[in-house]
Design a protein around this motif. Structure first.
Motif, PDB file in Angstrom:
ATOM      1  N   GLN A 140       0.848  -1.188   0.000  1.00  0.00           N
ATOM      2  CA  GLN A 140       0.000   0.000   0.000  1.00  0.00           C
ATOM      3  C   GLN A 140       0.883   1.237   0.000  1.00  0.00           C
ATOM      4  O   GLN A 140       1.864   1.321   0.727  1.00  0.00           O
ATOM      5  CB  GLN A 140      -0.877  -0.036   1.260  1.00  0.00           C
ATOM      6  N   VAL A 141       0.535   2.210  -0.834  1.00  0.00           N
ATOM      7  CA  VAL A 141       1.346   3.410  -0.987  1.00  0.00           C
ATOM      8  C   VAL A 141       0.954   4.477   0.023  1.00  0.00           C
ATOM      9  O   VAL A 141       1.802   5.092   0.641  1.00  0.00           O
ATOM     10  CB  VAL A 141       1.223   3.964  -2.431  1.00  0.00           C
ATOM     11  N   LEU A 142      -0.340   4.697   0.193  1.00  0.00           N
ATOM     12  CA  LEU A 142      -0.835   5.688   1.143  1.00  0.00           C
ATOM     13  C   LEU A 142      -0.984   5.058   2.522  1.00  0.00           C
ATOM     14  O   LEU A 142      -1.136   3.842   2.639  1.00  0.00           O
ATOM     15  CB  LEU A 142      -2.202   6.214   0.686  1.00  0.00           C
ATOM     16  N   PRO A 143      -0.980   5.875   3.579  1.00  0.00           N
ATOM     17  CA  PRO A 143      -1.247   5.325   4.910  1.00  0.00           C
ATOM     18  C   PRO A 143      -2.601   4.620   4.935  1.00  0.00           C
ATOM     19  O   PRO A 143      -3.510   4.972   4.176  1.00  0.00           O
ATOM     20  CB  PRO A 143      -1.259   6.577   5.794  1.00  0.00           C
ATOM     21  N   LYS A 144      -2.754   3.656   5.822  1.00  0.00           N
ATOM     22  CA  LYS A 144      -3.986   2.885   5.917  1.00  0.00           C
ATOM     23  C   LYS A 144      -5.193   3.815   6.044  1.00  0.00           C
ATOM     24  O   LYS A 144      -5.182   4.751   6.823  1.00  0.00           O
ATOM     25  CB  LYS A 144      -3.924   1.945   7.129  1.00  0.00           C
ATOM     26  N   GLY A 145      -6.226   3.525   5.257  1.00  0.00           N
ATOM     27  CA  GLY A 145      -7.451   4.307   5.298  1.00  0.00           C
ATOM     28  C   GLY A 145      -7.504   5.430   4.269  1.00  0.00           C
ATOM     29  O   GLY A 145      -8.553   5.957   3.978  1.00  0.00           O
ATOM     30  N   TYR A 146      -6.357   5.799   3.702  1.00  0.00           N
ATOM     31  CA  TYR A 146      -6.307   6.872   2.713  1.00  0.00           C
ATOM     32  C   TYR A 146      -6.452   6.291   1.314  1.00  0.00           C
ATOM     33  O   TYR A 146      -6.012   5.184   1.049  1.00  0.00           O
ATOM     34  CB  TYR A 146      -4.972   7.609   2.766  1.00  0.00           C
ATOM     35  N   ARG A 147      -7.066   7.073   0.431  1.00  0.00           N
ATOM     36  CA  ARG A 147      -7.160   6.665  -0.970  1.00  0.00           C
ATOM     37  C   ARG A 147      -7.348   7.896  -1.844  1.00  0.00           C
ATOM     38  O   ARG A 147      -7.846   8.921  -1.375  1.00  0.00           O
ATOM     39  CB  ARG A 147      -8.287   5.663  -1.175  1.00  0.00           C
TER      40      ARG A 147
END
Length: 54
Positions: A43-50
């Motif tokens: 995952q590239v973004l921190p968890k929960g981010y999109r």
């Protein structure tokens, strides 16, 4: 327009392109580098981010 989301909440301003969302995420320190389409991995973004179209 595209924006960065944390869960269901839009964070930051919307941008005309998804690339501009990624560039802003880099500028804000959320990611180290803009992802490349053919890279498979974590995952590239921190968890929960999109990033998504608004």
């Amino acid at each position: 327009m595209y924006a960065l989301f944390d869960g269901n909440r839009q964070i930051g301003q919307p941008f005309p392109t998804e690339m501009e969302v990624w560039e802003n995420a880099v500028k804000e320190g959320l990611v180290k580098d803009i992802p490349v389409a053919d890279e498979a991995g974590d995952q590239v973004l921190p968890k929960g981010y999109r990033a998504e179209k608004t």
